[in-house]
Motif scaffolding. Sequence first.
Motif, PDB file in Angstrom:
ATOM      1  N   TYR A  11       0.844  -1.199   0.000  1.00 18.28           N
ATOM      2  CA  TYR A  11       0.000   0.000   0.000  1.00 18.28           C
ATOM      3  C   TYR A  11       0.878   1.247   0.000  1.00 18.28           C
ATOM      4  N   THR A  12       0.475   2.203  -0.788  1.00 16.42           N
ATOM      5  CA  THR A  12       1.067   3.533  -0.744  1.00 16.42           C
ATOM      6  C   THR A  12      -0.038   4.521  -1.028  1.00 16.42           C
ATOM      7  N   CYS A  13       0.178   5.764  -0.662  1.00 15.54           N
ATOM      8  CA  CYS A  13      -0.823   6.773  -1.000  1.00 15.54           C
ATOM      9  C   CYS A  13      -0.131   8.074  -1.365  1.00 15.54           C
ATOM     10  N   GLY A  14      -0.861   8.886  -2.098  1.00 15.41           N
ATOM     11  CA  GLY A  14      -0.332  10.174  -2.517  1.00 15.41           C
ATOM     12  C   GLY A  14      -1.395  10.987  -3.211  1.00 15.41           C
ATOM     13  N   VAL A  15      -1.003  12.176  -3.609  1.00 18.97           N
ATOM     14  CA  VAL A  15      -1.917  13.074  -4.311  1.00 18.97           C
ATOM     15  C   VAL A  15      -1.997  12.681  -5.787  1.00 18.97           C
ATOM     16  N   PHE A  16      -0.850  12.462  -6.409  1.00 14.29           N
ATOM     17  CA  PHE A  16      -0.748  12.052  -7.813  1.00 14.29           C
ATOM     18  C   PHE A  16      -1.398  13.045  -8.774  1.00 14.29           C
ATOM     19  N   ASP A  17      -1.228  14.331  -8.487  1.00 20.45           N
ATOM     20  CA  ASP A  17      -1.730  15.365  -9.393  1.00 20.45           C
ATOM     21  C   ASP A  17      -0.670  15.593 -10.469  1.00 20.45           C
ATOM     22  N   PHE A  19       0.237  13.711 -13.086  1.00 23.75           N
ATOM     23  CA  PHE A  19       0.985  12.453 -13.080  1.00 23.75           C
ATOM     24  C   PHE A  19       2.250  12.562 -13.936  1.00 23.75           C
ATOM     25  N   HIS A  20       3.387  12.156 -13.365  1.00 29.14           N
ATOM     26  CA  HIS A  20       4.681  12.266 -14.055  1.00 29.14           C
ATOM     27  C   HIS A  20       5.531  11.029 -13.797  1.00 29.14           C
ATOM     28  N   ILE A  50      -4.526  20.191   3.989  1.00 29.35           N
ATOM     29  CA  ILE A  50      -3.260  19.743   4.571  1.00 29.35           C
ATOM     30  C   ILE A  50      -2.059  20.210   3.750  1.00 29.35           C
ATOM     31  N   LYS A  51      -2.142  20.103   2.442  1.00 32.81           N
ATOM     32  CA  LYS A  51      -1.017  20.489   1.576  1.00 32.81           C
ATOM     33  C   LYS A  51      -1.075  21.968   1.188  1.00 32.81           C
ATOM     34  N   ASN A  52      -2.211  22.611   1.474  1.00 30.94           N
ATOM     35  CA  ASN A  52      -2.423  24.025   1.120  1.00 30.94           C
ATOM     36  C   ASN A  52      -2.225  24.284  -0.372  1.00 30.94           C
ATOM     37  N   LYS A  53      -2.713  23.344  -1.187  1.00 29.88           N
ATOM     38  CA  LYS A  53      -2.631  23.457  -2.645  1.00 29.88           C
ATOM     39  C   LYS A  53      -3.989  23.097  -3.229  1.00 29.88           C
ATOM     40  N   THR A  54      -4.236  23.575  -4.426  1.00 28.70           N
ATOM     41  CA  THR A  54      -5.453  23.203  -5.131  1.00 28.70           C
ATOM     42  C   THR A  54      -5.072  22.220  -6.228  1.00 28.70           C
ATOM     43  N   PRO A  55      -5.660  21.015  -6.189  1.00 29.64           N
ATOM     44  CA  PRO A  55      -5.305  20.045  -7.230  1.00 29.64           C
ATOM     45  C   PRO A  55      -5.809  20.499  -8.602  1.00 29.64           C
ATOM     46  N   ILE A  56      -5.037  20.175  -9.621  1.00 32.10           N
ATOM     47  CA  ILE A  56      -5.434  20.475 -10.995  1.00 32.10           C
ATOM     48  C   ILE A  56      -6.555  19.530 -11.413  1.00 32.10           C
ATOM     49  N   PHE A  57      -6.389  18.246 -11.070  1.00 30.20           N
ATOM     50  CA  PHE A  57      -7.379  17.231 -11.416  1.00 30.20           C
ATOM     51  C   PHE A  57      -8.138  16.809 -10.165  1.00 30.20           C
ATOM     52  N   SER A  58      -9.421  16.497 -10.334  1.00 33.58           N
ATOM     53  CA  SER A  58     -10.258  16.089  -9.203  1.00 33.58           C
ATOM     54  C   SER A  58      -9.798  14.737  -8.658  1.00 33.58           C
ATOM     55  N   ARG A  62      -7.915  11.736 -10.714  1.00 34.04           N
ATOM     56  CA  ARG A  62      -6.608  11.229 -10.286  1.00 34.04           C
ATOM     57  C   ARG A  62      -6.684   9.745  -9.970  1.00 34.04           C
ATOM     58  N   CYS A  63      -7.754   9.324  -9.325  1.00 31.07           N
ATOM     59  CA  CYS A  63      -7.931   7.913  -8.975  1.00 31.07           C
ATOM     60  C   CYS A  63      -8.086   7.079 -10.249  1.00 31.07           C
ATOM     61  N   ARG A  64      -8.821   7.577 -11.212  1.00 35.71           N
ATOM     62  CA  ARG A  64      -9.012   6.850 -12.472  1.00 35.71           C
ATOM     63  C   ARG A  64      -7.687   6.669 -13.209  1.00 35.71           C
ATOM     64  N   ILE A  65      -6.857   7.699 -13.231  1.00 31.68           N
ATOM     65  CA  ILE A  65      -5.544   7.618 -13.877  1.00 31.68           C
ATOM     66  C   ILE A  65      -4.690   6.538 -13.199  1.00 31.68           C
ATOM     67  N   ILE A  66      -4.641   6.571 -11.869  1.00 27.12           N
ATOM     68  CA  ILE A  66      -3.822   5.613 -11.120  1.00 27.12           C
ATOM     69  C   ILE A  66      -4.330   4.182 -11.333  1.00 27.12           C
ATOM     70  N   GLU A  67      -5.634   4.016 -11.287  1.00 32.26           N
ATOM     71  CA  GLU A  67      -6.192   2.670 -11.418  1.00 32.26           C
ATOM     72  C   GLU A  67      -5.976   2.098 -12.827  1.00 32.26           C
ATOM     73  N   ALA A  68      -5.792   2.937 -13.820  1.00 32.33           N
ATOM     74  CA  ALA A  68      -5.579   2.480 -15.193  1.00 32.33           C
ATOM     75  C   ALA A  68      -4.183   1.903 -15.425  1.00 32.33           C
ATOM     76  N   LEU A  69      -3.271   2.137 -14.499  1.00 32.66           N
ATOM     77  CA  LEU A  69      -1.895   1.656 -14.659  1.00 32.66           C
ATOM     78  C   LEU A  69      -1.799   0.150 -14.414  1.00 32.66           C
ATOM     79  N   ASP A  70      -1.032  -0.527 -15.249  1.00 33.29           N
ATOM     80  CA  ASP A  70      -0.864  -1.977 -15.112  1.00 33.29           C
ATOM     81  C   ASP A  70      -0.240  -2.380 -13.783  1.00 33.29           C
TER      82      ASP A  70
END
Length: 147
Positions: A11-17, A19-20, A50-58, A62-70
């Motif tokens: 398990y890992t977690c992150g913002v993943f805004d 994606f790079h 918490i991060k005091n930033k506004t994400p570019i992607f909702s 972001r979750c859909r992008i991450i889940e699409a990765l093999d």
Amino acid sequence: MENKKKYKIGYTCGVFDLFHVGHLNLLENCKKQCETLIVGVCTDEYVIKIKNKTPIFSQEERCRIIEALDVVDSAKIVDIEEVNDKQLAQKIFKFDVLFSGDDWKGTERYVETEKQFAKIDVSIEYLPYTQGISTTLIKNSLNKTQD
């Protein structure tokens, strides 16, 4: 025949805004060590509060992008409590290894988490960040080109 992985569920977690390749390197390094990789994607609320930033992607995008990765077996949106309380995350996702950035190693928070996880036979693996790339660097670079 594939080599047996060191861990069953990682398990890992992150913002993943924005994606790079640094995100990809992290997730590939996690997957090399576990049979199943679950990735928590921080809520928009977490990023803002918490991060005091506004994400570019909702959070959903972001979750859909991450889940699409093999290399990712499952991606789930996680709230502030689940991000901050690693024991709660472990109860929810039942992982036997937590992957985290090596900048957390030795911090008071993670030393305590290591002690708590040791009691339930859960490991923490610290992984290096990819140098020279981050979402913040990308945003700054884009802002400079707009000036």
